[in-house]
Design a protein around this motif. Structure first.
Motif, PDB file in Angstrom:
ATOM      1  N   CYS A 166       3.715  -5.282  -0.621  1.00 23.25           N
ATOM      2  CA  CYS A 166       2.290  -5.623  -0.646  1.00 23.25           C
ATOM      3  C   CYS A 166       1.984  -6.784   0.295  1.00 23.25           C
ATOM      4  O   CYS A 166       0.942  -6.795   0.949  1.00 23.25           O
ATOM      5  CB  CYS A 166       1.841  -5.968  -2.070  1.00 23.25           C
ATOM      6  SG  CYS A 166       1.783  -4.546  -3.184  1.00 23.25           S
ATOM      7  N   LYS A 167       2.898  -7.745   0.389  1.00 22.99           N
ATOM      8  CA  LYS A 167       2.708  -8.866   1.314  1.00 22.99           C
ATOM      9  C   LYS A 167       2.630  -8.365   2.753  1.00 22.99           C
ATOM     10  O   LYS A 167       1.765  -8.781   3.527  1.00 22.99           O
ATOM     11  CB  LYS A 167       3.848  -9.880   1.187  1.00 22.99           C
ATOM     12  CG  LYS A 167       3.785 -10.715  -0.065  1.00 22.99           C
ATOM     13  CD  LYS A 167       5.008 -11.629  -0.174  1.00 22.99           C
ATOM     14  CE  LYS A 167       4.978 -12.434  -1.456  1.00 22.99           C
ATOM     15  NZ  LYS A 167       6.166 -13.279  -1.591  1.00 22.99           N
ATOM     16  N   VAL A 168       3.541  -7.464   3.110  1.00 25.26           N
ATOM     17  CA  VAL A 168       3.564  -6.912   4.463  1.00 25.26           C
ATOM     18  C   VAL A 168       2.313  -6.073   4.708  1.00 25.26           C
ATOM     19  O   VAL A 168       1.613  -6.251   5.708  1.00 25.26           O
ATOM     20  CB  VAL A 168       4.840  -6.070   4.692  1.00 25.26           C
ATOM     21  CG1 VAL A 168       4.770  -5.314   6.003  1.00 25.26           C
ATOM     22  CG2 VAL A 168       6.078  -6.947   4.638  1.00 25.26           C
ATOM     23  N   VAL A 211       0.592 -13.452  -1.177  1.00 25.06           N
ATOM     24  CA  VAL A 211       0.595 -13.261  -2.627  1.00 25.06           C
ATOM     25  C   VAL A 211       0.738 -11.805  -3.066  1.00 25.06           C
ATOM     26  O   VAL A 211       0.535 -11.501  -4.230  1.00 25.06           O
ATOM     27  CB  VAL A 211      -0.649 -13.915  -3.284  1.00 25.06           C
ATOM     28  CG1 VAL A 211      -0.553 -15.417  -3.205  1.00 25.06           C
ATOM     29  CG2 VAL A 211      -1.937 -13.410  -2.673  1.00 25.06           C
ATOM     30  N   GLY A 212       1.092 -10.906  -2.210  1.00 24.44           N
ATOM     31  CA  GLY A 212       1.486  -9.540  -2.506  1.00 24.44           C
ATOM     32  C   GLY A 212       0.703  -8.803  -3.576  1.00 24.44           C
ATOM     33  O   GLY A 212      -0.433  -8.388  -3.359  1.00 24.44           O
ATOM     34  N   ARG A 243       4.729   5.457  -3.916  1.00 24.99           N
ATOM     35  CA  ARG A 243       3.369   5.903  -3.605  1.00 24.99           C
ATOM     36  C   ARG A 243       2.772   5.089  -2.457  1.00 24.99           C
ATOM     37  O   ARG A 243       2.032   5.628  -1.635  1.00 24.99           O
ATOM     38  CB  ARG A 243       2.491   5.843  -4.851  1.00 24.99           C
ATOM     39  CG  ARG A 243       2.887   6.939  -5.848  1.00 24.99           C
ATOM     40  CD  ARG A 243       2.228   6.820  -7.198  1.00 24.99           C
ATOM     41  NE  ARG A 243       0.829   6.529  -7.140  1.00 24.99           N
ATOM     42  CZ  ARG A 243       0.184   5.829  -8.079  1.00 24.99           C
ATOM     43  NH1 ARG A 243       0.821   5.362  -9.136  1.00 24.99           N
ATOM     44  NH2 ARG A 243      -1.105   5.599  -7.969  1.00 24.99           N
ATOM     45  N   ILE A 244       3.094   3.810  -2.386  1.00 29.46           N
ATOM     46  CA  ILE A 244       2.625   2.998  -1.254  1.00 29.46           C
ATOM     47  C   ILE A 244       3.245   3.525   0.040  1.00 29.46           C
ATOM     48  O   ILE A 244       2.547   3.720   1.036  1.00 29.46           O
ATOM     49  CB  ILE A 244       2.953   1.502  -1.454  1.00 29.46           C
ATOM     50  CG1 ILE A 244       2.019   0.894  -2.500  1.00 29.46           C
ATOM     51  CG2 ILE A 244       2.851   0.738  -0.132  1.00 29.46           C
ATOM     52  CD1 ILE A 244       2.304  -0.554  -2.844  1.00 29.46           C
ATOM     53  N   ALA A 299       6.826   2.579   7.280  1.00 28.40           N
ATOM     54  CA  ALA A 299       7.566   1.483   7.911  1.00 28.40           C
ATOM     55  C   ALA A 299       7.789   0.321   6.949  1.00 28.40           C
ATOM     56  O   ALA A 299       8.692  -0.479   7.140  1.00 28.40           O
ATOM     57  CB  ALA A 299       6.813   0.994   9.140  1.00 28.40           C
ATOM     58  N   ILE A 300       6.985   0.264   5.907  1.00 26.72           N
ATOM     59  CA  ILE A 300       7.112  -0.834   4.944  1.00 26.72           C
ATOM     60  C   ILE A 300       8.506  -0.844   4.327  1.00 26.72           C
ATOM     61  O   ILE A 300       9.105  -1.892   4.164  1.00 26.72           O
ATOM     62  CB  ILE A 300       6.036  -0.733   3.845  1.00 26.72           C
ATOM     63  CG1 ILE A 300       4.673  -1.051   4.448  1.00 26.72           C
ATOM     64  CG2 ILE A 300       6.328  -1.672   2.692  1.00 26.72           C
ATOM     65  CD1 ILE A 300       3.543  -0.805   3.503  1.00 26.72           C
TER      66      ILE A 300
END
Length: 156
Positions: free
Chosen positions: A21-23, A29-30, A95-96, A142-143
């Motif tokens: 989430c941060k990326v 704070v992700g 899912r992300i 890519a995350i």
């Protein structure tokens, strides 16, 4: 508690989700940023996305569990989380990566609206964070590589 979990499992899965989430959100704070953005999404969009409310509640629950484990004396994840919590964190992270999480789906709707408005000559003004994410969500796959690299550095 439904089933005992191995110590560190919940927290490790949470950290993986938080780093992604941060990326993705270009934030320090992700998960908190993900939740904050979900709060800003107008209801006319959130109701179009299956599971939006459930995901929102589970993200908030996961963050609350993490905060208790990290900040409260005597709290450990075996007493606060279950294998279902760990499985949900893993699933949400997947899912992300697959761009099937609530914000990815929301921004797909926004992009479609934006394209339609451009075709009709009607320009819609989007919030700054949506402009960042609209371009950034294509990085979903890519995350995983980025997070894996970050986590492998921590292990060394």
């Amino acid at each position: 508690m439904i089933e005992d979990i191995e110590m560190g499992t919940f927290l490790e899965e949470y950290k993986i989700l938080d780093e992604s989430c941060k990326v993705l959100l270009e934030s320090d704070v992700g998960v908190t940023e993900y939740i904050n953005i979900m709060k800003e999404v107008p209801e006319k969009y959130s109701v179009q996305i299956n599971g939006w409310t459930d995901d929102f509640k589970k993200l908030k629950r996961s963050r609350a569990i993490r905060n208790k484990i990290v900040h409260e004396v005597g709290k450990c994840e075996e007493n606060l989380s279950t294998l279902l919590d760990v499985d949900w964190l893993k699933n949400f992270y997947c899912r992300i990566k697959e761009e099937q999480d609530p914000l990815s789906l929301y921004f797909k709707i926004i992009r479609k609206e934006q394209e339609e408005s451009e075709n009709t000559g009607d320009k819609k003004k989007l919030p700054l964070w949506s402009k960042i994410l609209t371009g950034g969500l294509a990085l979903g796959s890519a995350i995983a590589a980025i997070v894996a690299a970050v986590l492998s550095k921590k292990d060394k």
